[in-house]
Scaffold this motif. Structure first.
Motif, PDB file in Angstrom:
ATOM      1  N   ILE A   1       7.245  -7.155  -7.021  1.00 55.59           N
ATOM      2  CA  ILE A   1       7.476  -8.313  -6.064  1.00 55.59           C
ATOM      3  C   ILE A   1       8.812  -8.064  -5.574  1.00 55.59           C
ATOM      4  N   LYS A   2       8.776  -7.566  -3.962  1.00 54.62           N
ATOM      5  CA  LYS A   2       9.900  -7.456  -3.381  1.00 54.62           C
ATOM      6  C   LYS A   2      10.141  -8.542  -2.135  1.00 54.62           C
ATOM      7  N   VAL A   3      11.024  -9.311  -2.115  1.00 53.75           N
ATOM      8  CA  VAL A   3      11.200 -10.283  -1.224  1.00 53.75           C
ATOM      9  C   VAL A   3      12.333  -9.872   0.048  1.00 53.75           C
TER      10      VAL A   3
ATOM     11  N   GLU B   1      13.449  -0.675   8.180  1.00 56.49           N
ATOM     12  CA  GLU B   1      13.945   0.425   7.128  1.00 56.49           C
ATOM     13  C   GLU B   1      13.495   0.063   5.873  1.00 56.49           C
ATOM     14  N   ILE B   2      13.904  -0.953   5.478  1.00 59.58           N
ATOM     15  CA  ILE B   2      13.498  -1.506   4.068  1.00 59.58           C
ATOM     16  C   ILE B   2      12.068  -1.665   3.625  1.00 59.58           C
ATOM     17  N   VAL B   3      11.190  -2.060   4.715  1.00 50.50           N
ATOM     18  CA  VAL B   3      10.113  -2.091   4.653  1.00 50.50           C
ATOM     19  C   VAL B   3       9.247  -0.840   4.439  1.00 50.50           C
ATOM     20  N   SER B   4       9.698   0.035   5.455  1.00 52.16           N
ATOM     21  CA  SER B   4       9.393   1.568   5.312  1.00 52.16           C
ATOM     22  C   SER B   4       9.501   2.002   4.183  1.00 52.16           C
ATOM     23  N   LEU B   5      10.613   2.101   3.519  1.00 54.78           N
ATOM     24  CA  LEU B   5      10.973   2.545   2.171  1.00 54.78           C
ATOM     25  C   LEU B   5      10.222   2.031   1.196  1.00 54.78           C
ATOM     26  N   PHE B   6       9.976   0.765   1.222  1.00 52.66           N
ATOM     27  CA  PHE B   6       9.019   0.206   0.190  1.00 52.66           C
ATOM     28  C   PHE B   6       7.519   0.966   0.131  1.00 52.66           C
ATOM     29  N   GLN B   7       7.187   0.888   1.395  1.00 54.36           N
ATOM     30  CA  GLN B   7       5.558   1.499   1.394  1.00 54.36           C
ATOM     31  C   GLN B   7       5.823   3.123   1.225  1.00 54.36           C
ATOM     32  N   LYS B   8       6.682   3.837   1.347  1.00 49.65           N
ATOM     33  CA  LYS B   8       6.837   5.034   1.055  1.00 49.65           C
ATOM     34  C   LYS B   8       6.909   5.291  -0.586  1.00 49.65           C
ATOM     35  N   GLN B   9       7.321   4.347  -1.327  1.00 51.89           N
ATOM     36  CA  GLN B   9       7.904   4.683  -2.619  1.00 51.89           C
ATOM     37  C   GLN B   9       6.774   3.928  -3.562  1.00 51.89           C
ATOM     38  N   LEU B  10       6.056   2.805  -3.041  1.00 52.83           N
ATOM     39  CA  LEU B  10       5.180   2.200  -4.050  1.00 52.83           C
ATOM     40  C   LEU B  10       3.906   1.754  -3.118  1.00 52.83           C
TER      41      LEU B  10
ATOM     42  N   LEU C   1       1.306  -0.612  -1.726  1.00 53.09           N
ATOM     43  CA  LEU C   1       1.389  -1.874  -1.128  1.00 53.09           C
ATOM     44  C   LEU C   1       0.257  -2.531  -1.523  1.00 53.09           C
ATOM     45  N   LEU C   2       0.167  -3.448  -2.257  1.00 52.47           N
ATOM     46  CA  LEU C   2      -1.096  -4.227  -2.453  1.00 52.47           C
ATOM     47  C   LEU C   2      -1.101  -5.335  -1.662  1.00 52.47           C
ATOM     48  N   ASP C   3      -0.287  -6.119  -1.097  1.00 51.45           N
ATOM     49  CA  ASP C   3      -0.638  -7.269  -0.252  1.00 51.45           C
ATOM     50  C   ASP C   3       0.943  -7.710   0.312  1.00 51.45           C
ATOM     51  N   VAL C   4       0.919  -8.362   1.199  1.00 58.58           N
ATOM     52  CA  VAL C   4       1.989  -8.846   1.862  1.00 58.58           C
ATOM     53  C   VAL C   4       2.001 -10.458   2.409  1.00 58.58           C
ATOM     54  N   PHE C   5       2.864 -11.265   1.944  1.00 61.10           N
ATOM     55  CA  PHE C   5       2.707 -12.598   2.219  1.00 61.10           C
ATOM     56  C   PHE C   5       3.931 -12.845   3.111  1.00 61.10           C
TER      57      PHE C   5
END
Length: 194
Positions: free
Chosen positions: A136-138, A165-174, A176-180
């Motif tokens: 869970i990344k905020v 850039e932060i969002v893009s890197l997260f999606q490349k690495q893990l 993505l199950l859901d976004v809130f």
């Protein structure tokens, strides 16, 4: 010595705003709900770590909100002052001083990784997360603390926050199950501004 005093003041102010106001309550409630919804919380022990935990208040509030007896909370931060403050206030959790890039944590040892408004190290996340675990990344949205940034900074670059850039890197690495998306406005009183 001045850095130490500044760090202590910063952590004390952070603790106060997290624990004594409701500024982050919606976030804590949402995170607790996500943990219960996506994970088998009957595991014993059920291990949760907050990477970049600061003085520990976010982790403590989330654990309080979850109310899961088998849940063990661990906080890791590079700041000795923050961890010392967390250990004094929240004795039921495990607090570690350490660098996330060289963490002392065992492989596949955590069911949930919390990364709240902190830098990430996805290689370490993948190493310490159990199979089918949850990260869970905020990430602040563009308007996060906009009024404060506009009041405090003259530099246009600091007034505007971008998270692309932060969002893009997260999606490349893990995966993505859901976004809130949490969006709310809170008027701060004088005590909360200090």
């Amino acid at each position: 010595m001045m850095d130490l005093i500044h760090n202590l003041q910063t952590f004390e102010a952070r603790h106060k705003i997290i624990m004594e106001s409701n500024v982050y309550t919606s976030m804590h409630e949402t995170i607790a709900k996500v943990i219960k919804e996506y994970m088998d919380v009957s595991l014993n022990p059920f291990m949760v770590i907050d990477l970049g935990c600061g003085e520990g208040s976010h982790l403590q509030r989330i654990l309080d909100e979850c109310m899961i007896p088998s849940m063990t909370g661990v906080g890791l931060d590079i700041s000795k002052e923050g961890i010392a403050m967390a250990a004094k206030r929240y004795e039921d959790q495990i607090w570690l001083v350490g660098d996330l890039a060289k963490s002392p944590l065992a492989d596949q040892s955590f069911h949930v990784i919390l990364n709240i408004l902190s830098p990430s190290n996805y290689k370490e996340f993948k190493r310490i997360l159990v199979k089918d675990g949850l990260v869970i990344k905020v990430i602040p949205r563009p308007n996060y603390l906009r009024e404060l940034r506009e009041a405090l900074f003259d530099d246009k670059e600091k007034k505007v926050y971008k998270n692309d850039e932060i969002v893009s890197l997260f999606q490349k690495q893990l995966h993505l199950l859901d976004v809130f998306h949490l969006c709310y406005t809170k008027e701060l009183n004088n005590a909360e501004l200090v």
